[in-house]
Design an enzyme around this catalytic site. Structure first.
Site, PDB file in Angstrom:
ATOM      1  N   GLU B  53       0.819  -1.354  -0.030  1.00 11.60           N
ATOM      2  CA  GLU B  53       0.298   0.127   0.070  1.00 11.60           C
ATOM      3  C   GLU B  53       0.921   1.277   0.007  1.00 11.60           C
ATOM      4  OE1 GLU B  53      -0.441  -2.664   1.855  1.00 11.60           O
ATOM      5  OE2 GLU B  53      -2.540  -3.264   1.752  1.00 11.60           O
ATOM      6  N   PHE B 115     -11.926  -7.419  14.018  1.00 13.93           N
ATOM      7  CA  PHE B 115     -10.859  -7.761  12.990  1.00 13.93           C
ATOM      8  C   PHE B 115     -10.305  -6.701  12.281  1.00 13.93           C
ATOM      9  CE2 PHE B 115      -9.563 -10.152   9.156  1.00 13.93           C
ATOM     10  CZ  PHE B 115      -8.361 -10.555   9.688  1.00 13.93           C
ATOM     11  N   GLN B 116      -9.035  -6.273  11.944  1.00  9.89           N
ATOM     12  CA  GLN B 116      -8.537  -5.327  10.901  1.00  9.89           C
ATOM     13  C   GLN B 116      -9.367  -4.041  11.295  1.00  9.89           C
ATOM     14  OE1 GLN B 116      -8.368  -7.110   6.990  1.00  9.89           O
ATOM     15  NE2 GLN B 116      -6.332  -7.873   7.757  1.00  9.89           N
ATOM     16  N   LYS B 165     -17.666  -0.906   5.920  1.00  6.82           N
ATOM     17  CA  LYS B 165     -18.123  -1.678   4.877  1.00  6.82           C
ATOM     18  C   LYS B 165     -19.590  -1.884   4.833  1.00  6.82           C
ATOM     19  CE  LYS B 165     -17.404  -6.548   3.618  1.00  6.82           C
ATOM     20  NZ  LYS B 165     -16.564  -7.841   4.131  1.00  6.82           N
ATOM     21  N   MET B 484      24.596   9.058   1.770  1.00  3.39           N
ATOM     22  CA  MET B 484      24.363  10.437   2.464  1.00  3.39           C
ATOM     23  C   MET B 484      24.636  10.313   3.964  1.00  3.39           C
ATOM     24  SD  MET B 484      23.709  13.552   2.244  1.00  3.39           S
ATOM     25  CE  MET B 484      22.465  14.107   0.585  1.00  3.39           C
TER      26      MET B 484
HETATM   27  C1  LIG Z   1      18.524  14.802   1.573  1.00  7.00           C
HETATM   28  C2  LIG Z   1      17.743  16.023   1.177  1.00  7.00           C
HETATM   29  C3  LIG Z   1      18.550  17.139   0.888  1.00  7.00           C
HETATM   30  C4  LIG Z   1      17.782  18.207   0.639  1.00  7.00           C
HETATM   31  N1  LIG Z   1      18.634  19.466   0.261  1.00  7.00           N
HETATM   32  C5  LIG Z   1      17.773  20.618  -0.117  1.00  7.00           C
HETATM   33  C6  LIG Z   1      18.779  21.503  -0.752  1.00  7.00           C
HETATM   34  O1  LIG Z   1      19.976  21.715  -0.667  1.00  7.00           O
HETATM   35  N2  LIG Z   1      17.953  22.520  -1.371  1.00  7.00           N
HETATM   36  C7  LIG Z   1      16.393  22.622  -1.380  1.00  7.00           C
HETATM   37  O2  LIG Z   1      15.813  23.380  -1.860  1.00  7.00           O
HETATM   38  N3  LIG Z   1      15.990  21.639  -0.751  1.00  7.00           N
HETATM   39  C8  LIG Z   1      16.435  20.508  -0.229  1.00  7.00           C
HETATM   40  N4  LIG Z   1      15.745  19.522   0.168  1.00  7.00           N
HETATM   41  C9  LIG Z   1      14.205  19.633   0.316  1.00  7.00           C
HETATM   42  C10 LIG Z   1      13.835  20.337   1.376  1.00  7.00           C
HETATM   43  O3  LIG Z   1      13.775  19.314   2.265  1.00  7.00           O
HETATM   44  C11 LIG Z   1      12.245  20.928   1.006  1.00  7.00           C
HETATM   45  O4  LIG Z   1      11.324  19.781   0.572  1.00  7.00           O
HETATM   46  C12 LIG Z   1      12.464  21.886  -0.161  1.00  7.00           C
HETATM   47  O5  LIG Z   1      13.297  22.950   0.141  1.00  7.00           O
HETATM   48  C13 LIG Z   1      11.049  22.705   0.031  1.00  7.00           C
HETATM   49  O6  LIG Z   1      10.794  23.307  -1.147  1.00  7.00           O
HETATM   50  P1  LIG Z   1       9.702  24.665  -1.305  1.00  7.00           P
HETATM   51  O7  LIG Z   1      10.386  25.447  -0.392  1.00  7.00           O
HETATM   52  O8  LIG Z   1       9.685  24.775  -2.651  1.00  7.00           O
HETATM   53  O9  LIG Z   1       8.335  24.125  -0.665  1.00  7.00           O
HETATM   54  P2  LIG Z   1       7.347  23.256  -1.119  1.00  7.00           P
HETATM   55  O10 LIG Z   1       7.288  22.029  -0.205  1.00  7.00           O
HETATM   56  O11 LIG Z   1       7.203  22.625  -2.560  1.00  7.00           O
HETATM   57  O12 LIG Z   1       5.988  23.808  -0.587  1.00  7.00           O
HETATM   58  C14 LIG Z   1       5.311  24.794  -1.482  1.00  7.00           C
HETATM   59  C15 LIG Z   1       4.860  25.981  -0.916  1.00  7.00           C
HETATM   60  O13 LIG Z   1       4.198  26.763  -1.981  1.00  7.00           O
HETATM   61  C16 LIG Z   1       3.082  27.130  -1.418  1.00  7.00           C
HETATM   62  N5  LIG Z   1       1.965  26.875  -2.408  1.00  7.00           N
HETATM   63  C17 LIG Z   1       1.363  25.714  -2.827  1.00  7.00           C
HETATM   64  N6  LIG Z   1       0.696  25.974  -3.850  1.00  7.00           N
HETATM   65  C18 LIG Z   1       0.528  27.394  -4.092  1.00  7.00           C
HETATM   66  C19 LIG Z   1       0.003  28.115  -5.255  1.00  7.00           C
HETATM   67  N7  LIG Z   1      -0.721  27.663  -6.161  1.00  7.00           N
HETATM   68  N8  LIG Z   1       0.393  29.274  -5.042  1.00  7.00           N
HETATM   69  C20 LIG Z   1       1.212  30.101  -3.976  1.00  7.00           C
HETATM   70  N9  LIG Z   1       1.999  29.251  -3.130  1.00  7.00           N
HETATM   71  C21 LIG Z   1       1.554  28.018  -3.174  1.00  7.00           C
HETATM   72  C22 LIG Z   1       2.840  26.194  -0.217  1.00  7.00           C
HETATM   73  O14 LIG Z   1       1.874  26.697   0.661  1.00  7.00           O
HETATM   74  C23 LIG Z   1       4.190  25.992   0.208  1.00  7.00           C
HETATM   75  O15 LIG Z   1       4.679  27.108   1.084  1.00  7.00           O
HETATM   76  C24 LIG Z   1      16.347  18.133   0.470  1.00  7.00           C
HETATM   77  C25 LIG Z   1      15.755  17.069   0.982  1.00  7.00           C
HETATM   78  C26 LIG Z   1      16.327  15.852   1.207  1.00  7.00           C
HETATM   79  C27 LIG Z   1      15.642  14.864   1.463  1.00  7.00           C
HETATM   80  C1  LIG Z   2      12.685   5.665   5.098  1.00  7.24           C
HETATM   81  C2  LIG Z   2      13.851   6.225   5.451  1.00  7.24           C
HETATM   82  N1  LIG Z   2      14.724   5.624   6.513  1.00  7.24           N
HETATM   83  C3  LIG Z   2      15.961   6.356   6.557  1.00  7.24           C
HETATM   84  C4  LIG Z   2      16.321   7.349   5.987  1.00  7.24           C
HETATM   85  C5  LIG Z   2      17.554   8.093   6.474  1.00  7.24           C
HETATM   86  N2  LIG Z   2      18.476   8.385   5.082  1.00  7.24           N
HETATM   87  C6  LIG Z   2      18.506   9.484   4.491  1.00  7.24           C
HETATM   88  S1  LIG Z   2      19.493   9.071   2.891  1.00  7.24           S
HETATM   89  C7  LIG Z   2      19.852   7.305   3.499  1.00  7.24           C
HETATM   90  C8  LIG Z   2      20.713   6.745   2.797  1.00  7.24           C
HETATM   91  C9  LIG Z   2      20.327   6.547   1.365  1.00  7.24           C
HETATM   92  O1  LIG Z   2      21.074   5.391   0.687  1.00  7.24           O
HETATM   93  P1  LIG Z   2      20.990   5.145  -0.747  1.00  7.24           P
HETATM   94  O2  LIG Z   2      19.486   5.058  -1.379  1.00  7.24           O
HETATM   95  O3  LIG Z   2      22.088   4.138  -1.154  1.00  7.24           O
HETATM   96  O4  LIG Z   2      21.532   6.451  -1.368  1.00  7.24           O
HETATM   97  P2  LIG Z   2      22.899   7.179  -1.805  1.00  7.24           P
HETATM   98  O5  LIG Z   2      22.975   8.269  -0.363  1.00  7.24           O
HETATM   99  O6  LIG Z   2      23.838   6.115  -1.438  1.00  7.24           O
HETATM  100  O7  LIG Z   2      22.907   7.871  -2.861  1.00  7.24           O
HETATM  101  C10 LIG Z   2      19.118   7.124   4.563  1.00  7.24           C
HETATM  102  C11 LIG Z   2      19.269   5.993   5.547  1.00  7.24           C
HETATM  103  C12 LIG Z   2      15.221   8.134   5.137  1.00  7.24           C
HETATM  104  N3  LIG Z   2      15.612   9.118   4.235  1.00  7.24           N
HETATM  105  N4  LIG Z   2      14.199   7.420   4.766  1.00  7.24           N
END
Ligand SMILES: Cc1cc2nc3c(=O)[nH]c(=O)nc-3n(C[C@H](O)[C@H](O)[C@H](O)COP(=O)(O)OP(=O)(O)OC[C@H]3O[C@@H](n4cnc5c(N)ncnc54)[C@H](O)[C@@H]3O)c2cc1C
Ligand SMILES: Cc1ncc(C[n+]2csc(CCOP(=O)(O)OP(=O)(O)O)c2C)c(N)n1
Ligand SMILES: [Mg+2]
Lengths: 171, 587
Positions: B53, B115-116, B165, B484
């Site tokens: 799911e 159940f469930q 259901k 990472m």
């Molecule tokens: C490992 C990792 C590293 C990351 N490193 C980075 C990084 O280096 N740089 C980076 O940028 N992000 C990074 N992120 C992602 C980060 O965590 C956020 O998800 C991201 O920065 C959020 O993007 P955003 O501000 O565009 O907002 P979003 O999450 O896309 O939110 C959208 C915003 O726009 C608003 N909005 C929605 N619809 C409308 C509309 N129609 N009109 C006006 N406003 C609207 C919402 O209310 C909200 O405030 C990383 C994520 C991971 C997993």
């Molecule tokens: C469900 C979940 N568990 C744990 C983490 C923490 N986490 C972030 S990046 C990462 C490693 C990802 O490894 P891989 O998919 O091999 O990507 P790589 O960084 O090596 O490119 C982990 C464990 C997460 N983001 N999501």
């Protein structure tokens, strides 16, 4: 702009919501999930026809946090209206407490005397106890309860704050 | 009883059809048997049988993000419902419109630990935009229409509808969508014109402006990207995008500074730090963007356009906050800008661009290439070069270094072609998301840029991909590490790689074959192009196992708790990594 140095202040917020299952859980969940304070929260249906409830919340935080709390409340789907009673001008807030005091002799007489000063009513009495009903703002209730403490206070039940804006305008 | 009454399951399907639903991602079970029986009897709506799911949720997210429509999920009660929780949270964080339909035990058993039985509306209250428990068959159609309306309007998000259901077998009346209006939820679309004027005045007086744009532009629809592009070119201001915003502005435009934030470009982050006017458009000042808040863009006036009032002044106080849809606001802004014949100080702007060009000259995405081992950046650059001429390429990612390298090196010209888990960072997102994208765009080239650890989290969906002959490509940057996390351990924990080495990995080529897909492998730089070409040319699903440098780090990087101007640019910077104690507790 800086706000980090701004101090926390107490705020009373009125929220008009659809009286549907789970709506109170949504509001409370929002406060606990986002780490906001709840100092008091009351809820009751205020419009049966349209099935609307009114929630009054007393909270505290910096102005930026209070603004965020209001925006978060407004975002909940069943919320009709959010009103910051503290910011929007004068309002009246009231709370009711039931205060049980167990004592005899001098203390018993003194508790009655204090109750009179505070305009608390006796709503139950036995030979060794009273239940007082007191209405007022939170400060008044605190003062009353503090005075009852040495006079045999054994139990308190409070309703939490209900509040409404002064003047003729509805929420 | 009127003649035109239907049972709950028929009402549900009719409501879905009226909502324009053409595909459901689902998994059956006892509580949803009546619904599945109706699905069996019709063919207006296609059902895609996932293998877990969570996969259904991410598939619906991929479907939604790549089409702009609402994704739909159907699962059974109890474990079926609880398995959607991660996907719901993911969709909430990234503002993705999804309607999740869950089966529930009959109303008279609710609360009996039947159940469930799971209290799924209770469990998901904080990870959905809204949820409903339908107890009366006559309210079913209305509730479903409301759910779609709430999911797609304003700031989009996931909505769950719990369906006992007995409600699905009871007879009742249908309510057409035309008769449903929402009592309370009416998001504001138009921005306050006075605030827009004020914003334009501030922008017109800017000497060092920057436009910081995010996922809200994608949420608004392709028209908003067009308007943004027009506005950027009209002003001549530099533009940077968040991870969620990639594609909202063409990466090939000279006014584009690349992505910003923790792994963003040097020029974007220094421009954010040094600007005097910042305009945040559909972006939410996430901590990956701001770094240390106290030092975030300290000398700028800030303007913020967002449809969600709670996004404004949440993390960073702004001078002008405009609530409204970015498309509408940008349209008005362009009008006002033109009407007022706004003319920024061109000389100052030229100076600003000169600084930006100096920062650009650092070429911060540069890396040491090798002839012996495949550098992950190299593999992605080749993937980009060999696919960039097609306009039907959709990229999804898992989470980790590969995700950030993909964000840095794959360049998007259009919105809705990039799907990644930004806010929640859900490993296991990319494969099912790619599956959802492929269902929506059967002929397109859909590639999941994956890490070997992440992809295993939902690898079972390869079986779904086989069943529906979806030609999804899985491009694994296999470094045998949770790269990472290992990188943080290297930089912050003295290289003690606790539990981040991926022991006993499967043979991905054989794994592909087991799932009736094609397995490919590259172990040397010289093999990369051939593998990519073969992957693209294969009209079936492919898993490409690209064996990359195991210890490569992702740069640039702003360590958590640091400011934008304290960025690490490459391996040489590691020694003086300025990570404070406060920074260590951040994620
Ligand atoms: C490992 C990792 C590293 C990351 N490193 C980075 C990084 O280096 N740089 C980076 O940028 N992000 C990074 N992120 C992602 C980060 O965590 C956020 O998800 C991201 O920065 C959020 O993007 P955003 O501000 O565009 O907002 P979003 O999450 O896309 O939110 C959208 C915003 O726009 C608003 N909005 C929605 N619809 C409308 C509309 N129609 N009109 C006006 N406003 C609207 C919402 O209310 C909200 O405030 C990383 C994520 C991971 C997993
Ligand atoms: C469900 C979940 N568990 C744990 C983490 C923490 N986490 C972030 S990046 C990462 C490693 C990802 O490894 P891989 O998919 O091999 O990507 P790589 O960084 O090596 O490119 C982990 C464990 C997460 N983001 N999501
Ligand atoms: Mg890895």
């Amino acid at each position: 702009m800086t706000t980090e140095t701004e101090t926390e202040k107490q705020t009373t917020i009125a929220v008009l919501v659809d009286n549907e299952p789970g709506v109170l859980a949504r509001v409370i969940g929002l406060f606990s999930g986002r780490g906001y304070n709840i100092e008091s929260l009351t809820v009751a249906e205020v419009n049966t026809q349209e099935s609307l409830s009114r929630i009054t919340i007393v909270t505290s935080g910096t102005p930026m946090v209070i603004e965020q709390i209001k925006a978060q409340l407004e975002r909940l789907v069943p919320v009709h209206k959010v009103c910051d009673l503290t910011m929007d001008g004068a309002h009246v807030d009231r709370e009711l407490a039931l205060v049980k005091v167990k004592s005899t002799g001098e203390a018993r007489v003194e508790s009655l005397r204090v109750a009179e000063i505070f305009r608390a009513r006796v709503v139950d009495s036995t030979s060794e106890s009273f239940v007082f009903e007191i209405v007022g703002n939170t400060g008044k209730l605190h003062a009353f309860i503090d005075l009852m403490e040495p006079l045999g206070l054994v139990d308190v039940s409070r309703t939490g704050v209900a509040a409404i804006a002064r003047g003729s305008r509805p929420l | 009883m009127a003649d035109d009454q239907m049972n709950g399951s028929q009402i549900l399907l009719k409501a879905l059809e009226e909502q324009g639903v053409d595909v459901i991602f689902g998994y059956p079970g006892g509580a949803v048997l009546p619904i599945y029986d109706e699905i069996f009897k019709q063919d207006a709506i296609r059902h895609i049988l996932v293998r877990h799911e969570q996969g259904a949720m991410h598939a619906a997210e991929g479907y939604a993000r790549s089409t702009g429509k609402v994704g739909v999920v159907l699962v059974t009660s109890g474990p079926g419902a609880t398995n959607t929780v991660t996907g719901l949270t993911d969709a909430l964080m990234d503002s993705i419109p999804v309607v999740c339909l869950t089966g529930q035990v009959p109303t008279h058993l609710i609360g009996n630990d039947a159940f469930q039985e799971a209290d799924i509306t209770g469990i998901t209250r904080s990870c959905t935009k809204h949820n409903y428990l339908v107890k009366d068959v006559n309210k079913l159609a209305r509730t479903v229409h409301e759910a779609f309306y709430v999911a797609r309007s304003g700031r989009p998000g996931p909505v769950l509808v719990d369906l006992p259901k007995d409600v699905m077998t009871a007879m009742g009346d249908y309510t057409p969508v035309s008769r449903v209006t929402h009592r309370t939820y009416k998001p504001r679309m138009k921005g306050d014109i006075n605030l827009i004027r004020r914003a334009v005045d501030i922008m017109a007086a800017a000497k060092r402006p920057i436009l910081y744009c995010g996922g809200g532009i994608i949420n608004s629809g392709p028209a908003a990207s067009q308007l943004l592009t027009e506005f950027v070119r009209l002003t001549g201001f530099p533009c940077t995008l968040t991870v969620m915003g990639l594609g909202a502005f063409p990466a090939s435009d000279p006014l584009y500074l690349g992505m910003l934030g923790m792994h963003g470009t040097y020029e974007a982050n220094l421009a954010m730090h040094g600007c005097d006017v910042m305009v945040a458009i559909g972006a939410r000042f996430d901590d990956r963007i701001t770094g240390r808040l106290a030092d975030f863009s300290p000398n700028s006036k800030k303007i913020h356009i967002d449809i969600d009032p709670s996004s404004i002044n949440k993390n960073v106080p702004v001078d002008v906050g405009i609530v409204g849809d970015v498309g509408h606001v940008l349209e008005d802004m362009i009008k006002v800008w033109k009407a007022e014949q706004a003319s920024p100080d061109r000389k100052a702007l030229a100076e600003w661009w000169k600084s930006i060009d100096r920062w650009r000259a650092r070429d911060c995405l540069r890396y040491e290439n090798s002839t012996k081992v495949i550098k992950p950046q190299y593999a992605l650059q080749r993937l980009y070069e060999l696919t960039k001429d097609r306009d039907d390429v959709y990229i999804t990612t898992e989470v980790g270094q590969h995700q950030m390298w993909a964000a840095q090196h794959y360049r998007f010209e259009k919105p809705n072609h990039w799907m990644t888990s930004g806010g929640l960072g859900t490993m296991g997102y990319g494969l099912p998301a790619a599956m959802g994208v492929q269902v929506a765009h059967p002929k397109a080239l859909v590639i999941d840029i994956a890490g070997e650890a992440s992809v295993i989290m939902n690898i079972q969906e390869m079986s779904t991909i086989a069943q529906y002959r979806l030609p999804v490509k899985v491009f694994i940057l296999n470094n045998e590490y949770m790269g990472m996390v290992r990188q943080w351990q290297e930089l912050l924990y003295g290289g003690r790689y606790a539990e981040t080495y991926m022991h006993s990995l499967p043979d991905f080529v054989k794994l592909a074959e087991a799932f009736q897909a094609v397995g490919l492998r590259a172990t040397k730089p010289g093999e990369v192009d051939d593998v990519i070409r073969e992957m693209i040319e294969t009209d079936r699903a492919v898993i490409a196992d690209i064996r990359v440098d195991k210890l490569e780090n992702c740069f640039p990087m702003i360590p958590s708790g640091a400011a934008h101007n304290e960025m690490l640019l490459g391996p040489g910077d590691e020694a003086e990594a300025p990570v404070s104690e406060e920074g260590m507790v951040l994620v």
